[in-house]
Design a protein around this motif. Sequence first.
Motif: not given
Lengths: 431, 117
Positions: B105-106, B4-8, B97-99
């Motif tokens: 937003p992620v 999965y790509l997690l885009s921030i 966790r990144y958010a």
Amino acid sequence: MADASDAATAGHAGGPAVPAVPAVSAVEIERVFREEYGRSVAVLVRLVGDIDLAEEAVQDAFEKAVERWPSVGLPPSPAGWIITTARNRAIDRQRREASRGSRQAQALLLYTQDDPVEEGPVHDDRLRLIFTCCHPALAEPAQVALTLRLLGGLSTAEIARALLVSEPTMAQRIARAKAKIRDAGIPYRLPADTDLPERLRPVLAVVYLIYNEGYLSAGFGGEPSREQLCAEAIRLGRLLVELMPDEPEALGLLALMLLIQSRRPARVTPDGALVLLADQDRSRWDRELVAQGQALVRRCLRRGRPGPYQIQAAVNAVHSDAPTAAATDWRQIVQLYDQQMALAPTPVVALHRAVAVAETDGPAAALALVEPLALDGYYLWHAVRADLLQRLDRPDEAVPAYKAALARTRNPAERDQLERKLRALSPPQAH
Amino acid sequence: MKQYLLSIYQPEGGVPEPEVLARVMAELVDLRQELESTGAWVFGAGLHDPSTATVLRPQGGQVLVTDGPFAEGKEFLGGFTIVRAADLDAALSWGRRYALATGLPVEVRPFQGKAED
């Protein structure tokens, strides 16, 4: 289960009719379909890991049932027969497509055709499927459509009709949702306990939305296919309670739907006009549904974990308790709305609370609560305001308020009711 | 396993205070270590400002080079992480966790195909 496997693997349909076997009518098969479709699809999704394949296999199995059951009779466990037959169909399909060599196909082939299908964990399968259909990564219209399709067994055409959407649009909505489940890897499993409250919310919302779609269609121009949604939502509500008996909001939602549904016989006149709660003939309420709903309200209140559905159910239970509209315990209703405002304050809850305050403290006190609410787009805000102004003998203000309410609803039964009030307020001028 | 790509996504302008930024960076380092130790880490990086971007457009067999970014917007891709996860729920729990760590937003989006286990 041996007979189910036999039936499933027998290459020919029909066979000579045995006179001793009671005939199975199409209605009976239809009933089994409605009751067992969701369960069968849920088990098959677990076995084959693919929703489309699971659905096809279950539909094939029901087609086979339509061919065979009228002559051989209903099997001892219709669901077991359908699931075993569907699983064998899915295995055949995957054998034919074995060149794909997918791990799912290989995993499925580990089950031999003679293995009886376990019905034990079926409960969990249906619950898993509900959480998949109502995953927050899917948009609400997709959640609703998938739930009706996979758990309710409604056809795409039926769902499209019931939700007032064209059939191609609905077909595309369902196909996209299934593709997202597959491509994004939305899992087919129960949420972790820590996620449960967050994951339960959309599940309950979807069931209540289905109920409301049916409920709001009652009366003028009410499509029978839309009213069927009420029965479907209650069936899903019962299922949620059966699967999660310790979840008070699931109990609350079912109680709420049953109590509202109990008034169905009194809510619409034979010619389709809506009858307000205060004007309903209470002897026509369905006492059995009232009793079931009230028992559920008592059961969830004992848990001491109140939530919005439980409180709304409790409000409706208070109405159900009153032998006449005048005998309604409005103080208790105001208290319940106070509790709901403490839990989740929204302008809509405040509006309903104000309606109850009108009965305890009079229309002037209620109007003071209604005026500041930011609900200009909501027809009910204007309708409540109009009613209060009328009761305060301020017709010059009530008339434009009724007109504003009319401008904000297209529901034929609601419009009819507002138009009648407006006519009563402004009798035709003498020439 | 899937990837999965997690885009921030970051809002235009406004760089956080140094101490806020330092705290965010420290949390991201911890998060990366956790991803690596559980075998979920594939790749990840922060990006320079969109004003540093250059866009290439094919035009009649030639390629036109222009000052970027490709699309002007109020929010832009500030960085990304690629994770290996069993399913969307597992990927979402990393994304969450990144958010929380960045306050941004992620977007979580699946890669096509399957990843080796």
